[in-house]
Design a protein around this motif. Structure first.
Motif, PDB file in Angstrom:
ATOM      1  N   PRO A  42      26.846  71.376  82.059  1.00 51.41           N
ATOM      2  CA  PRO A  42      27.841  71.156  81.002  1.00 51.41           C
ATOM      3  C   PRO A  42      27.694  69.819  80.287  1.00 51.41           C
ATOM      4  CG  PRO A  42      28.872  72.106  82.948  1.00 51.41           C
ATOM      5  CD  PRO A  42      27.468  71.756  83.336  1.00 51.41           C
ATOM      6  N   GLU A  43      27.348  68.761  81.030  1.00 50.40           N
ATOM      7  CA  GLU A  43      27.225  67.460  80.387  1.00 50.40           C
ATOM      8  C   GLU A  43      26.019  67.436  79.454  1.00 50.40           C
ATOM      9  OE1 GLU A  43      27.937  63.705  79.072  1.00 50.40           O
ATOM     10  OE2 GLU A  43      29.260  65.116  80.111  1.00 50.40           O
ATOM     11  N   GLU A  44      24.927  68.066  79.857  1.00 52.68           N
ATOM     12  CA  GLU A  44      23.776  68.152  78.954  1.00 52.68           C
ATOM     13  C   GLU A  44      24.127  68.954  77.704  1.00 52.68           C
ATOM     14  OE1 GLU A  44      20.077  69.397  80.600  1.00 52.68           O
ATOM     15  OE2 GLU A  44      20.182  68.009  82.304  1.00 52.68           O
ATOM     16  N   LEU A  45      24.920  70.002  77.869  1.00 51.07           N
ATOM     17  CA  LEU A  45      25.355  70.777  76.709  1.00 51.07           C
ATOM     18  C   LEU A  45      26.219  69.922  75.793  1.00 51.07           C
ATOM     19  CD1 LEU A  45      25.740  73.345  75.041  1.00 51.07           C
ATOM     20  CD2 LEU A  45      27.612  73.980  76.595  1.00 51.07           C
ATOM     21  N   ARG A  46      27.128  69.165  76.363  1.00 48.83           N
ATOM     22  CA  ARG A  46      28.006  68.330  75.539  1.00 48.83           C
ATOM     23  C   ARG A  46      27.194  67.352  74.701  1.00 48.83           C
ATOM     24  NH1 ARG A  46      30.015  63.620  75.080  1.00 48.83           N
ATOM     25  NH2 ARG A  46      28.844  62.843  76.868  1.00 48.83           N
ATOM     26  N   ARG A  47      26.200  66.725  75.311  1.00 46.35           N
ATOM     27  CA  ARG A  47      25.380  65.758  74.570  1.00 46.35           C
ATOM     28  C   ARG A  47      24.551  66.458  73.494  1.00 46.35           C
ATOM     29  NH1 ARG A  47      24.492  63.432  79.838  1.00 46.35           N
ATOM     30  NH2 ARG A  47      22.469  64.472  79.954  1.00 46.35           N
ATOM     31  N   ALA A  48      23.959  67.594  73.850  1.00 43.64           N
ATOM     32  CA  ALA A  48      23.115  68.308  72.889  1.00 43.64           C
ATOM     33  C   ALA A  48      23.939  68.830  71.718  1.00 43.64           C
ATOM     34  CB  ALA A  48      22.397  69.463  73.580  1.00 43.64           C
ATOM     35  N   LEU A  49      25.140  69.316  71.997  1.00 41.29           N
ATOM     36  CA  LEU A  49      25.995  69.846  70.951  1.00 41.29           C
ATOM     37  C   LEU A  49      26.480  68.743  70.022  1.00 41.29           C
ATOM     38  CD1 LEU A  49      27.268  72.460  69.926  1.00 41.29           C
ATOM     39  CD2 LEU A  49      29.142  72.126  71.555  1.00 41.29           C
ATOM     40  N   THR A  50      26.805  67.604  70.589  1.00 42.68           N
ATOM     41  CA  THR A  50      27.230  66.458  69.782  1.00 42.68           C
ATOM     42  C   THR A  50      26.121  66.037  68.827  1.00 42.68           C
ATOM     43  OG1 THR A  50      28.697  65.676  71.552  1.00 42.68           O
ATOM     44  CG2 THR A  50      28.043  64.071  69.869  1.00 42.68           C
ATOM     45  N   GLU A  51      24.900  65.964  69.337  1.00 36.18           N
ATOM     46  CA  GLU A  51      23.769  65.579  68.495  1.00 36.18           C
ATOM     47  C   GLU A  51      23.493  66.636  67.432  1.00 36.18           C
ATOM     48  OE1 GLU A  51      19.000  64.440  68.923  1.00 36.18           O
ATOM     49  OE2 GLU A  51      20.267  64.604  70.719  1.00 36.18           O
ATOM     50  N   ALA A  52      23.612  67.905  67.799  1.00 35.63           N
ATOM     51  CA  ALA A  52      23.315  68.979  66.856  1.00 35.63           C
ATOM     52  C   ALA A  52      24.262  68.975  65.674  1.00 35.63           C
ATOM     53  CB  ALA A  52      23.384  70.327  67.563  1.00 35.63           C
ATOM     54  N   MET A  53      25.501  68.555  65.882  1.00 35.94           N
ATOM     55  CA  MET A  53      26.477  68.535  64.796  1.00 35.94           C
ATOM     56  C   MET A  53      26.124  67.522  63.710  1.00 35.94           C
ATOM     57  SD  MET A  53      28.733  70.859  65.095  1.00 35.94           S
ATOM     58  CE  MET A  53      29.398  71.993  66.316  1.00 35.94           C
ATOM     59  N   ASP A  54      25.267  66.566  64.044  1.00 36.34           N
ATOM     60  CA  ASP A  54      24.856  65.546  63.076  1.00 36.34           C
ATOM     61  C   ASP A  54      23.399  65.701  62.657  1.00 36.34           C
ATOM     62  OD1 ASP A  54      27.361  64.251  63.027  1.00 36.34           O
ATOM     63  OD2 ASP A  54      26.898  63.198  64.888  1.00 36.34           O
ATOM     64  N   THR A  55      22.777  66.814  63.015  1.00 34.01           N
ATOM     65  CA  THR A  55      21.362  67.032  62.713  1.00 34.01           C
ATOM     66  C   THR A  55      21.218  68.119  61.658  1.00 34.01           C
ATOM     67  OG1 THR A  55      20.770  66.451  65.002  1.00 34.01           O
ATOM     68  CG2 THR A  55      19.125  67.652  63.697  1.00 34.01           C
ATOM     69  N   PRO A  56      20.613  67.822  60.521  1.00 35.33           N
ATOM     70  CA  PRO A  56      20.424  68.868  59.499  1.00 35.33           C
ATOM     71  C   PRO A  56      19.573  70.018  60.042  1.00 35.33           C
ATOM     72  CG  PRO A  56      20.016  66.694  58.572  1.00 35.33           C
ATOM     73  CD  PRO A  56      20.123  66.511  60.056  1.00 35.33           C
ATOM     74  N   GLY A  57      19.979  71.231  59.683  1.00 38.11           N
ATOM     75  CA  GLY A  57      19.246  72.407  60.137  1.00 38.11           C
ATOM     76  C   GLY A  57      19.755  72.912  61.472  1.00 38.11           C
ATOM     77  N   PRO A  58      19.197  74.018  61.945  1.00 32.85           N
ATOM     78  CA  PRO A  58      19.667  74.624  63.187  1.00 32.85           C
ATOM     79  C   PRO A  58      19.121  73.909  64.418  1.00 32.85           C
ATOM     80  CG  PRO A  58      17.848  75.895  62.316  1.00 32.85           C
ATOM     81  CD  PRO A  58      18.131  74.830  61.305  1.00 32.85           C
ATOM     82  N   THR A  59      19.946  73.874  65.460  1.00 30.82           N
ATOM     83  CA  THR A  59      19.521  73.396  66.775  1.00 30.82           C
ATOM     84  C   THR A  59      19.819  74.483  67.793  1.00 30.82           C
ATOM     85  OG1 THR A  59      20.008  71.084  66.214  1.00 30.82           O
ATOM     86  CG2 THR A  59      19.778  71.636  68.551  1.00 30.82           C
TER      87      THR A  59
END
Length: 530
Positions: free
Chosen positions: A504-521
């Motif tokens: 879950p913590e890895e998901l939280r970090r990845a999701l946070t970064e994805a929200m600020d990254t142009p394009g799909p993650t």
């Protein structure tokens, strides 16, 4: 005739769409629809190019659900239109206003096959089987009337998909046309005053009331909450009604019609008010339970008053108009629904072992997503067992799920459509590895748009639900285990971003970064398959 001007069928079509405030369409150009495409930009209509027409249909569906405006799909003839048919079926099931426009064989095409490119025996017959109607026009002048007919359907009744076919020779033909004809403005359908008083009387006398809210009640969020609080009535929703009343509210039971404890409880209510829902098997995941009390139904579709569970009190009309009329007539007691904590505990105990694997990840998602975030969903275990009951949502947010028809591959393209419509809001797609691969090519569409879009995928190595059903029957699982695919690498190959989250913590970090990254993650969560 002085104000007439000569327009091609293609321009007449685009003019009619623009006159109905269409600003975005989804589709793929083809040999037979080029006359339509040449006029999109001059009329200010943006085109989003999908990689498959089914993806275009789901994107337009997501667009429609979050805007309340019809989603529009533009296909070419034959296989392109039939590719979109699954999306039309899903929109019909979920009451989504979707307009699909395609060319068809020429106006005077022979009945016998001639081998014309994309020749199809009858596109209109094919689409009539899944849409509210399929309208083949017979002149350029009829095009704007056909478009107006579709928008009249969307505005006046239960919103469902429509198909317009323009013979390909008419797209190129020109006729002198006057001002464009448009759908009339129609007030929200109001209920019968006698039925309102009858419903108010039943609710006032109820000792054990309950509210069941479906997708048709979403436009009446404030009135639904006010009525629940006035009556002290517990609220349970369908998948499409998720979040109509805040799921953290003390009266909310969330999406839990599938729970045996909730079904047993609902059957004992002396009055059940059901708004904007079919009360269907797809809502209960089993045959609907018999209701012992008075059933008050609110629906814009009069057929619902005797389909399935027949109404004892029928309130036909737009849910907001009905509830606005009903609220002043209801004198509630603000009963204390002290059974709700016990009922919630019984509901959760039924599936605690099954659902425990998703809940920590869902909490991580909730910690990142804003209250008005949009989550699109697939027909995947992590969605219907996980997020539907366990991801709390309020009226500010949206959860888009393909119910009833139950298509696969919905989440990614629907998220694209939602993000096109609402680029200022967070949008996240959620699904499984099996469903993703139905429309995984739409990653290319998301890359092209350059909009932040996380796609969270639980990977159980195939079709996990069907695997579990086979095992439950005592069968040997067959054709459900798929060879592993490096999905993050696939996302990167399309030009997007991909990673794995092993907690879950890895998901939280990845999701946070994805929200600020142009394009799909694409964020893949590996799951145990046994």
């Amino acid at each position: 005739m002085g104000h007439d001007r000569f327009l091609s069928g293609g321009e007449a079509l685009v003019r009619a769409l623009e006159a109905h405030s269409v600003t975005d369409v989804f589709g793929i150009p083809g040999t037979h629809n080029l006359e339509v495409y040449r006029h999109l930009a001059p009329y200010g209509i943006r085109h989003v190019t999908s990689r498959h027409e089914q993806g275009a249909g789901y994107a337009a569906d997501g667009y429609a659900r979050v805007t309340g405006r019809p989603g529009v799909v533009l296909t070419t003839t034959g296989p392109a239109l039939l590719n979109a048919a699954a999306a039309v079926g899903q929109a019909y099931s979920d009451s989504v206003p979707l307009l699909v426009v395609s060319p068809g064989v020429p106006l005077r095409h022979p009945r016998l096959s001639t081998g014309l490119l994309h020749e199809t025996r009858s596109q209109t017959e094919a689409l009539r089987g899944v849409a509210a109607f399929s309208h083949r026009v017979s002149s350029v002048a009829e095009i704007d009337a056909a478009v107006a007919r579709a928008f009249t359907l969307f505005r006046t009744g239960r919103p469902r998909p429509a198909h317009i076919e323009v013979p390909l020779d008419l797209l190129e033909a020109t006729e002198a046309l006057g001002p464009v004809r448009t759908a009339p403005s129609v007030p929200r359908a109001a209920p019968d005053p006698h039925a309102v008083r009858e419903a108010a009387g039943a609710l006032a006398q109820a000792r054990r009331p309950a509210l069941v809210l479906g997708g048709g009640a979403r436009g009446a969020q404030g009135a639904c909450l006010a009525l629940a609080e006035r009556l002290g009535a517990p609220v349970v929703t369908t998948a499409n009604g998720k979040g109509t009343v805040p799921e953290t509210h003390p009266l909310s039971l969330g999406v839990s019609l599938h729970s045996a404890a909730v079904q047993k409880w609902l059957a004992t209510r002396d009055v059940v008010l059901a708004a904007g829902t079919e009360l269907a098997e797809s809502d209960f995941w089993s045959p609907p339970p018999p209701l012992d009390g008075t059933l008050v139904r609110i629906d814009i579709d009069p057929d619902q008053m005797y389909a399935g569970a027949p109404a004892d009190v029928a309130l036909v009309g737009d849910a907001r108009a009905v509830l606005d009329a009903l609220l002043p007539e209801v004198t509630g007691h603000a009963r204390v629904a002290d059974e709700i904590p016990v009922l919630r505990a019984a509901r959760d105990a039924e599936t605690a072992a099954r659902d425990a694997r998703w809940i920590p990840y869902l909490k991580a998602m909730r910690s990142v997503l804003a209250e008005d975030a949009i989550v699109t969903s697939d027909s995947a275990q992590c969605c219907y067992y996980g997020a539907l009951p366990h991801f709390p949502l309020g009226p500010e947010g949206r959860y888009l799920h393909p119910t009833g028809f139950g298509t696969l591959g919905y989440a990614l393209p629907a998220a694209i459509g939602a993000k096109v419509a609402r680029p200022d809001r967070q949008v996240m797609a959620l699904g499984g590895d099996g469903g993703l691969q139905f429309t995984v090519q739409e990653l290319a569409t998301a890359v092209q748009l350059r909009l932040p879009l996380p796609i969270v995928v639980f990977d159980n190595g195939g079709y996990g639900e069907i695997r579990a059903e086979m095992a439950a029957r005592g069968d040997t699982p067959t054709a459900v285990d798929l060879p592993p695919v490096d999905l993050p690498a696939l996302a990167r190959a399309y030009g997007g971003h991909g990673t794995r989250a092993c907690g879950p913590e890895e998901l939280r970090r990845a999701l946070t970064e994805a929200m600020d990254t142009p394009g799909p993650t694409l964020i893949v969560i590996p799951e145990e398959t046994s």
